[in-house]
Structure formats: C-alpha cells, structure tokens
Design an enzyme around this catalytic site. Structure first.
Site, PDB file in Angstrom:
ATOM      1  N   GLU A 126       0.822  -1.199   0.000  1.00 32.71           N
ATOM      2  CA  GLU A 126       0.000   0.000   0.000  1.00 32.71           C
ATOM      3  C   GLU A 126       0.863   1.258   0.000  1.00 32.71           C
ATOM      4  OE1 GLU A 126      -3.338  -0.297  -0.449  1.00 32.71           O
ATOM      5  OE2 GLU A 126      -2.607  -2.357  -0.693  1.00 32.71           O
TER       6      GLU A 126
ATOM      7  N   ASP B 182       1.801 -14.319  12.872  1.00 26.91           N
ATOM      8  CA  ASP B 182       0.629 -14.976  12.284  1.00 26.91           C
ATOM      9  C   ASP B 182      -0.327 -13.897  11.776  1.00 26.91           C
ATOM     10  OD1 ASP B 182      -1.705 -16.350  11.739  1.00 26.91           O
ATOM     11  OD2 ASP B 182      -1.625 -17.576  13.549  1.00 26.91           O
TER      12      ASP B 182
ATOM     13  N   HIS C 113      -2.122  10.192  -1.085  1.00 26.67           N
ATOM     14  CA  HIS C 113      -2.369   8.940  -1.800  1.00 26.67           C
ATOM     15  C   HIS C 113      -2.258   9.147  -3.311  1.00 26.67           C
ATOM     16  CE1 HIS C 113      -3.307   5.875   1.174  1.00 26.67           C
ATOM     17  NE2 HIS C 113      -3.645   6.891   1.940  1.00 26.67           N
TER      18      HIS C 113
END
Lengths: 393, 393, 393, 393
Positions: free
Chosen positions: C90, C294, C385
């Site tokens: 991202e 995990d 972004h």
C-alpha cells in the site's frame, strides 16, 4: 432571578412529605397547566411512607396490575407455585406470560439457578503514564485487605468480594464487586467504594485524576462487562417441552419453533442486539414496577442470552441466561405499600429473599419467551394484539 | 388436570374488567399466599378503563410521583417551561433532575431536536440459497408500491416509509420502517407488516421459511441497528453552560467535568456500554411510568451517545443523542387516568403531541446528565444518596 | 474418485519440502491454469526451512519491504532508536509512519508499556442443567493446582496463570490464561489446555458435552472479552506533542487535531467500531508480515482504544491502547529467513525479546495514528495517496 | 537537528526505486544494527515495479506459499475447480483448508454468492446545533445529483451509489457508497468524496466543522455499520454435507459438529465476537498476502456470521456470510510480480474479475470452517498442530 423564584415548585422546608405539601404542588401546576391531577392525588398511603423514595412527592402513578400463574418454579430458593404480579399498561402481556406459565407447568416447571451475585462501583484513577497506572494496579492487589476493611466499615451487610482491574491509556479502572445481601446495593457499593478510595488517595502518591465512576460499573445501561461478569444476579432459567405439549398449548411444533430460534439468533448477531431472545424486558419491567425495583435498571436487566436445543425425541430445551438482573427485597422501593404487598404475594418480602425473587423473575421471563416465540411461529402474534390490546389506529 | 383447574387464577368469562373480578383474584391469592393486597386494590378509577391494557386486572401498583422543573425547553414542538412528572421509588432521582433543570434554565434552556422518527417490524424470509434470497430482495425493491398499499390498508395513521434489507446466509431480513402518528406503533407496524407479508407470500414462489420477526426490529432490546437507524424517535438535546453557572449550581468547574467525561468515554468504549452517558434510563423510566409508556421499551430507549466540548471560553457544551426513544401520546397506557393527567400536565395528551413529548423527554434526560456528571466530579454523589435515599444497610 | 486423484495437488510422500516437489506443484498448476509462477518460484532459501510453516510448499509471495524510522522508543524492554521494517503493497503507508516517527522523535519519543500478557484456550463443558454447570465451576476452582500441573506438563515454557469462568445455560466456559514466553503461544495453550481437560474428564462425572474451544478464546477474531482481558500483549503507547511541533511536521494545530478526534470518537461509538483510532491495522499488518507473525491475528490485534487530551499549554497527549496484540520472537514464522532478518534488524530475534517487539509495535502504531489523524485534518490525505499511491482509476 | 539528519534513512531524491537505493538502505541499517538483510535483499523483480506500493523500498519479505485444492466453486463468476495460493507461516493452515476443500468437492462444491458491493468514505460535518445538522442532511438528499457529478468527475470507474446519513449531536455523518470496479477502491472513494465535499463546502453555509473521515467508513477496522451495510463485497458461501461424507473425511458426525456450533454460537454471543465462526481470518490473510490485497483490511474482512442447520436427513448445511470482504484484482498490490502470478493462477488478474475472486475467497473460507470445526469436535486439533506445526516449546 425573580422569575425563577415564582416558578419554583413549592416545597415545605419543615416537612415536605405531607398531604398538604403534595396538594400545594398539584395546585401549583394546576394553575400553570390546567392539569387537575385528581387521580394522581389518589393514593392509599400516607406521604411519609415515600420518604427516601422520592422528592417533591405529588401523588402516584397508578399502574394496572394483573396476575399470571400459577408459575411452577424448581429453584433452590423458590420452590412450588407462584402467582406473579405484573404491572403494565400493555395489553396481551399478562395473557402471554400466563399462557407460557401454563405450558411450563405442565412440562414440569421451570428450573432456575442463580449462578452469581455481585454489585459494583468502578472508580477510575489517572496517572502520569500507563506505567504508573500499572504500578498502582499492583499496589491495589497487595492492599486488598486494607481496602476491604475500609469498604466494609461503611456497611453492615455488604462484603467486598474482589476488585477487577482494567488498564487503558494512563488510567486504571477498578471494578469493586460486592455482595449486598437483599438490597440491590448500588448505594451501598458506592459508599463502600468511596471509603476505600478515600483510603487509597491518602496512602498512594501520584494519583493525577480520580472519579468514583467512569462507565465500568455501567449502572442503568447495558454493557459487555456486565454480560461477562454479572451485575446483580446472573440467572439461568431452563425448561424442556415435549412436542405434544407445545402443540396443545402453543399451536405449533417444537421443530418450527426451534428453526425460528436459529433465524432469530442469526438476525440478532447481525443487528447487534444485547439480547437474542424475544422480549424479556416485558416481564422484567412489569415485575419491577409491581415489586418496587429500580425501573432504571431495566436497561441492564433486559440483556439476555437465549439458547435452545431440539432434542432427538423432538422435545425442545430452552434456556435463558440473564447476566445482570438487579433485584432487591429490601430497601429502595420494596417497602412501599403496593410494592410490599406484591413481594408478600410472592413470599419475597424482606431479608433472605432476594435469590428467591431472582429465581421467580428468571422463571417468569422464560415463560414469556416460550409464549411469544411460539406466537410468532404460529402466526398468532398480531391477532393476539388485535384481540387483547389497544391496537387502534 | 384437576390440579390445574383448582389453581387457575379466577376469571369472569362474561366481563373480567369488574371490581368483583379483581376482588375475586385478590381473594384467591390471599387464600393461597396470605398476601392481602389492600393497597393494590385501592385505585381511583373503574376497572373497565384498563381494558386493552391488562389481563387479569387485580389492582394497581402505586408508584410515587414527584415533579421536577421548571424545565426550559427550546424545541420545535415544545417551547417554554414544563413541570415534569417523574414516577420512581429511587430517592435523589427527582432532586437530581430538578437540580440539572435549574442550571439548564439559567443557561438559557435545553435545545432539543427530533432528527428522525420510525417504527419497525422486521420479518425474515428463507430460501434455498443465498442467491434466491438476493433475487427476492430485488423483487421486494420492485414491488414497494404494492407492499405499501397492502401495509397501509390496515391502518389509518401508519405510513410505510421504506424497507431496509439485510442479507445473510439463505435469508433476507426486511426491516419495514413506518411513521406511526402519535402512537408508539409497534402493534400497528406489526399488523401492517403482516399484511404486506401475506401479499408477498401469495405472490412470490420459493419462500422456504417465514417469520414475522427475527431480531431485526429488536423491540424491547438494545441493538446496533436501532442505534444507527432509529427506533421510535431519534432525539438530540443540547446545552451550553458557562463556567460560573457550573460552579454556582454544581459546585465544580467545567474543566473537571469535561475531563471526567473523557475518562468515562474511554471506560465505556472498553466496557462495551450501549450508552456512554451517565444514567439516562433513570429519567426515561420515571417519565415512562408517569405518562403511560411501554416500560419494556426502557431497554432500547436507554441507549444514548453523550458528546461534550470544552469551548475556548471555558463553557461546556453537552449533548445527548437518544437514538431509539419510544414514546406515544395516544394508545397504549397513555389514556389511563393518572398517566393521562401526567400527559396533560405536559400539554402532551392526544394527537399531534408525540414529538413535543419526545423533546421534553430529551431535555429531561440531559438535565440529569449534567447533574450526575457533576456530582461525581464534585464528590457529592454518595452524600446525596445518603441524605435523600434509603441508603440503609 | 479417479477424477479426484488426477486433480489432486502433487505431493512427495517421502519428503515434500524439496525444490523438486515445489516445482512439480508449479508445473501441475501451470498445465491446468497457464500461470507460470516464475516469481513465486524465486526464493533465496531452501524449502526445508519452511517445514512446520506450510504444507504443499510451492514458492513464496514476495512482499515489498520498506523501512521507517528512526523510531525513538522509551520502553522498559525497547529503548532508543529503531528502524522498523514494514512489508506492504500500500503506497504511502511507509511514508506516513515515517512522518509520524519523525514527529514523535522530536517530541521525545514514544513511551510504551506492556500492561498484561496472556494467551488463552477456552473449552466449554456442558451438563444436564445450569446448576450442575455451576457446581462444576466450583470444583474447577478447587482443583486449580492439579489442572496447572497437568497443563504445564506439556510445555517447558508455558505457565497457567488463572482460569476465568463464564456460565450460561447448561454450559461452563473456562478461559485458561497462560504466559507463553516468547512464542505467541496459541498451540502451546491449546495443548496444555487439552491435557488439563483430559484430566478433568477423567475425574469429573456428569460432563455431557465437551469442546476444546467455543468462541471464548476468540483466536483470529476481535471480541469484547479480549478487549477486557487481554489476548497476547496489552500495550499502551503514549506521546505528548507541543503545538509548534505539530504545526511544523503535520501542517495543522493540536486544537484541530484534538477536535477531530472527538468527532471520530462519537462516530466510532455510533458505528460500532472495534477501534476508535485511525488505522492501527496498517502498521500491525506490515510489521507482522515483515517479522513472521501470524497474519490471521491481525483480526484481533487491530482492535485499539485511542485516548487524547488537549493540555492547557496547547500540547496534545495521545495514547493508544492495544488490548490484544499477538506477537512472537520465537516459533511460528519468526525463524523464516527474511522474517528472522527483520527481527534481527530490531534486535528482537529469539528468546527474551517478545515484550521488546510488542513495545516497538505499539510505538509504531502510535506514529501512524499521529500522521493519519493530522493528514485528515490538514486535508492532505487524498493528496498523499495521489502522489505516493496507485490511485489510478 | 544534526542528529536527525545523520540517522535519517538514506533516500535517493532522483530515483529511490533502484537496487542501489535499496542496497544503501540495507547497508545503512546493517551498520547500525548488524542485521545483514541478505534474504530481504533477494527479490526476483526490479525495484521500479514497487513504485506506488511502498516507500523506502529495501527488499522483500518472502512468505512461504502453498497450494490448496482443487476447490470446487459454484459461483456466478467463478465456476469449476481452483487451486488456491495461500501465503502463510502457520503450519497446518494449508493442510486444513485442503482437507475442507476435498470434503466440499465431494459434497458437490461450494455455492457462493456476492450479495452486495460498496466502498465508502464517510465525512463528518459539524454545525451550530443538531437542528442545523438535520437541515444540512435534507439539503444533501436534495443535491444528490450534483454530488454524484462532482464525485464521479474524479474517477473513470467509480460510481456514487448512495449516501447514508447518520445524525448525532451537532454533526451529520455522511457515508458515501461507491461501486469501484475491480479496485478495492478506498483511495478512489476518498478522492471522489473529497471532491463532493469541496463542492458542498462551497455551496452550503453554516458548516462549522469538517473532516473527510470520522469513523463511519471504518477502514482497517471491524464495525457494526460495515456488518450491516457491507464494505467491499458481501459474500455468502454455502455447502450441504451428507453425514457419511463428514464421517469419512472429518472423522466425526454431522450431529456432534452441529451441536458444537450451537455452543460456539452461545459462547460468541457472550464473549462479544465479531465473527461467530471458526477462523476465517486465516484464509483471508493467506489469500490476501498471496494475491496482493491490502493486509490492513484483514481487520474488517475477518468479520463473519456462521449459520448452520442439521437437516432431517442428517445432512449438515453450513453457510458463512462475510459482510466486509475487501478484495481487488486491479490496482494496489495486485500487479506485483508474485501477487499477479497468484491472481493469474486463479484466473483473476485484471479487470472484470473482482467478484470471481470474492467468490473464491468465500469458498475458501468456508472449507476451513468445515475443517477446523470438525477437528475440534473430533479432538484432532491439537494433534494436527503437533504433527504439522512448530508447536515447539
């Protein structure tokens, strides 16, 4: 300022719990609003009986009361048949509970168990940082005996059972758990916790913030901490219904009722209910009003977890777990005349009776779950309200 | 079976709403339990007045009623000063609300706004698979007009506003939203939805399961769907308090009260409350009992969202949002004698008044939030209960 | 059946962790799907290194890794500057955390504290009724020593700390809390609990149902019980930012950022978030992938409670409490080549390092909260972004 | 300040996506920490391929990847057999999913349906009071066309579907719902909403507060609003298992598995899970890492609602509803070399494939639910981890 004086509700500073003081208030609002409050002024007891229960006593709300039963309870404290007083203005409520009680009685009665019993007050303490808050938490654990001593010095009946701790940010939330005899115990728990906190604040340096309650006892509201750790009584009521009984009394089968329960469980998971059952708040509200419980506690007492099984023989096991049922048989409104009579009707007035009342409440709730659950499936629900209720417009 | 007959509560099949029928029931339980129910049998109205409100009418619970006020409300429906009837057995409750009302009045009153208004019934339909359930959902969207027609044919006042849809597994949960005039509307919504569902079931093939309710309207319980989408009225009450007013009336400053609110917000986030405020259920329960609302709805009506600001000038903006406040000024218990008088006292009896009542309720709740919030900070809370309540053991 | 055989993924029964076995699988799917898996087949280590981490080893996912830092941590286990490896796809994520770290460093660093540490397995036991379930609960309390002995016999590092009990219906849910050294400990806790349960079932009559887990340990999911009682590490990260630092680094003031936080708190209360902060899952996911945690535990590790204060001097205190952060520096994926290198980069590989890693994780999360929280207020969020991400369509 | 410069991570301002820049960063941390990052530096693609996916590109995390399958999917977009790439470091995960896929395939495959599809951004607007906020809400409803126009002008693929509104206090939270083609769409939704908000702020007077996001889109976190109203894809996967298949493949019967599910449902209700199923986060995390999804979205994508039935013929219907599954086949990390290969393996790379991927994800999740659910009941769970995992200490 003058305006304020003239519009202030009249109050007799010598003794405000008199018929004259109440009448003065009714007259005061009659002049201003035209409301005559005649029925409100009709009560069968003397005003002093409400001292400690209300301020500005002006009269009463008369709430219709019906009886449901016999309710057959297999409890550890309540055993046998009971006639349950329900104060409500909602048509069909008493009839629905009564119907469920009839079925449950033929099925052998409702087994009820009080799993736990605790009342809380939950102060928050703030520190410079989370690390100091954690150290404080250790100190609390080490001084439980002193805390218990100071807390219990304020009460003849309350006992400090344990203190849960929850850390977040620079705060430590302590959740004091008390057993409180036959009172609901919120005030007792508050007073005892305040005493313990006074001692803490005298003996512990570095406390930057203190408040006696900060949404971790969650009085008068539902919360997950109460669901997990009980507030008031944690009660489970259980029954097993043979298929022919379900059919005879509720006009539907155990299979359809069970399947509907599953769909309701899924619905409740998605909608985010605090109660996946049907309508336990109805019984709880009606019983609370009848027996002088704190009606604000309907908020948390209405939380519940339903669990059902369709057994291989076609019978239907249904249970309801009420994790935060707050009831009293002493103190609060329990001594008011009509409320006391209702408790006497249940054999629940006074000391040593609170678990009996909790069991009766649990059993009553369960019977309403059976009845409404089946009415939805048998598609009799709307009809019942049309027939018995004020389903006017 | 004989046993059941002899223990069954007496009932007059011709007319059960008579003084004789009520007395027969009191006598019946008196024999069995010794409880005399004298006060319960004292009511100022005739039994037929309770028809549609109760079954097995046996008498009344008399709940003490006090007045708080004047409450200054700046609403769109309620404007000016009100004296609020609160029926409760909890000492300090009326005094605390009264104190908050005094402060709020000096601060210019409470601004209240009803944001939304809807009552629901939420049937579930099951299909062979999720895909069929999704297709059904499209069909519902396409047939909204017909559904509206059939739903509204059952009611003179109810209007079907929209139908929300929630899909899960092989089910489609439809949440019918109605406006219901001045009634609370649960029964009306139920009947109208049942009619629409009957039409659906006639016209749509492949429905494998149907139940009129499956925990998506969430009557008598808190739920997240109600918090988001309103049940009953969605009400916001707001006030701004100058620092000197806070000090004069509540013995503490706006800064400490604001900081305590933040700690309570954090506490409530962790404990999982359905209400991060203080105790709105207290006002709601007391007002509901006084004015004939359905007390079972205290469960969802007690949900709330508090939001506060400490403004640069030191003043304290406080608001409470009540997303699922269920009130009525018509139907249900609103016509009972004492309850009607209390509604008249507020100028809220009858048609066209329900939003006014909702605004008064919202303003009342806010005043209690101010009072208790400050009492905790000023450390007067326990003392107040000691002085005014039955903080006995 | 034949069909099944021919489409079964190839497997070498002698040794499946070889380059040949992996290549056979890639060839197998290449034939069937056309996907060549060339990059997937490019890994810098030998297949046997993945034994115990994966079955049907076929290659690797290469996840881009960036560094953020220096992150200045004031922990009890982590002290000083760290360069934090973040594996993500991202855009802007690393840049945003890096920006927050720069600010936090100038503000004196992030103070981090591990409040608690526990890993669970939570079996459910069923009985004939709630009453038997309650008795069982007492027996468990009385036999804690034996349970500890049998549980701990299965592990060299795990210690049984306590057993919480939750009663509902005819069931008793036991929540075993273990400390588990530097492993995440789910398997250890599972094995130890299974051993204790085997002993219980040998020694206690009347158990009608048993399952080793029933949604009370809530592995791989968020839950309120974990928020209250910790799963993995309970971590608080704190920082105080002077107004001029906020302005210089984040182009907005502490006042606006604080006010936006309040609005986000209210929004989160209503929307029902498990995290009222901004985006802690971003840091946690990127750090988990980089360091061999995990990734399924991102579910519960992403829960958080943000708490902020605007101090009288205009500085902004911000804290984030992560109640169920599951991390390990030993076992699981921590020994995989790239993951081990990333742990070494943090000085966190191997035994005795798990709290250090938890502190670094908490500090990293906090820096991203600062950065995104301010970007929303400064209205730079979308631009960032656009500039750094793949905001294409 | 100098200190900051010298410890700043090296960055090439001309082009930071080069092997040299990455090596400079590895060298930088090697000097400071001793960590060699050899494996991290081993990647099979050129750094420019990560532009837009990461900043400070330093190498890769290599996550072991295994294949599970064939998975037989009966979707509307995915039909037939698939080999599912799962990137994980948790032993037994691939084996467990593989086992469930085998069973599901023999049972006729997994039926999967995408019920809904929406991506959000949720700005908050503040006003002087709740009343102004409500008026604003009406204006928004009336100007939906203009808002759509301005929002959609920023994107070639995104479409503004509707705007939900949530009122609280003096704020109005708007939840913009977009369809976003094959991208996950968070950035697209953010940009489009920002454009619409710019237009709103130009045309509406009285806005006192604005922030583009305030916890009502709840990106990177679980929330109830997402559970109710979908974020990303809302997916249901279903299967029906004959009793003999359950016994042959999973060593237990459908009855015990069903009963255990009920106990897990009750447990989850009490513990407050965001997922009453078993472990959907495991599949989702492994598939997300393999296929280049945003791993931070595991937070909300891990929410799920399990629903099961034991049919009269003994077969077991199981469904899982995933309300907020965020997946993409375009943009973000989907174009990275290994991730793209994994998408190609599924026939899911590029445009027009996102619902196919969502269906495969849903089917995969379901298979793991079957496998773990049965392993708990058959008491094979701990053994499996002992045999296949790194259950060392």
């Amino acid at each position: 300022m003058t305006t304020i004086q003239t519009s202030a509700i009249p109050r007799d500073r010598d003794d405000d719990y008199t018929r004259a003081a109440a009448e003065a208030r009714r007259e005061f609002v009659r002049e201003r609003t035209g409301a005559r409050l005649e029925h409100v002024g009709s009560h069968s007891f003397d005003p002093p009986e409400t001292r400690g229960n209300i301020e500005h006593f002006t009269g009463v709300a008369q709430v219709p009361l019906g009886l449901a039963g016999p309710l057959l309870v297999n409890g550890e404290h309540a055993g046998g048949e009971f006639y349950v007083p329900l104060a409500t203005s909602e048509g069909t409520l008493v009839a629905s509970y009564n119907r469920g009680m009839k079925l449950a009685r033929e099925a052998g009665g409702v087994t009820v168990t009080v799993l736990d019993d605790a009342m809380q007050r939950a102060p928050a303490f703030g520190f410079d940082s989370a690390r100091e808050a954690r150290e404080f938490g250790r100190w609390i654990d080490e001084h439980l005996d002193e805390l218990r001593e100071h807390a219990e010095a304020t009460t003849s009946l309350g006992r400090l059972r344990n203190i849960e701790q929850y850390g977040a940010s620079r705060f430590r939330y302590l959740r004091f758990n008390f057993t409180t005899g036959d009172g609901a115990g919120q005030n007792m728990a508050g007073k005892a916790t305040a005493a313990a906190c006074a001692w803490i604040r005298e003996h512990y340096d570095g406390i930057r913030h203190f408040q006696l309650e900060a949404n971790f006892a969650t009085d008068k509201k539902h919360s997950h901490v109460n669901t997990l750790h009980t507030r008031g009584k944690r009660v489970v009521a259980e029954v097993t219904i043979a298929p022919e009984l379900m059919e005879r009394h509720l006009n539907t089968g155990t299979g359809p009722v069970y399947r509907a329960r599953q769909v309701s469980n899924l619905g409740g998971l998605l909608s985010g209910v605090n109660n996946n059952g049907s309508h336990s708040a109805n019984a709880i509200a009606a019983l609370f009003i009848a027996t002088g419980q704190d009606a604000g506690n309907i908020a948390e007492s209405s939380s519940a977890a339903a669990y059902a099984e369709l057994r291989p023989d076609g019978s239907y096991y249904y249970s309801i777990t009420i994790p935060s049922l707050i009831v009293a048989t002493y103190g609060g409104g329990t001594g008011l005349p009509t409320q006391r009579e209702c408790l006497e009707l249940l054999g629940c007035y006074g000391e040593g009776k609170v678990r009996k009342l909790a069991e009766i409440a649990g059993a009553t709730v369960l019977c309403g779950e059976l009845s409404l659950g089946a009415a939805v499936v048998a598609e009799e629900w709307v009809d019942a309200h049309d027939r018995l209720g004020r389903n006017r417009p």
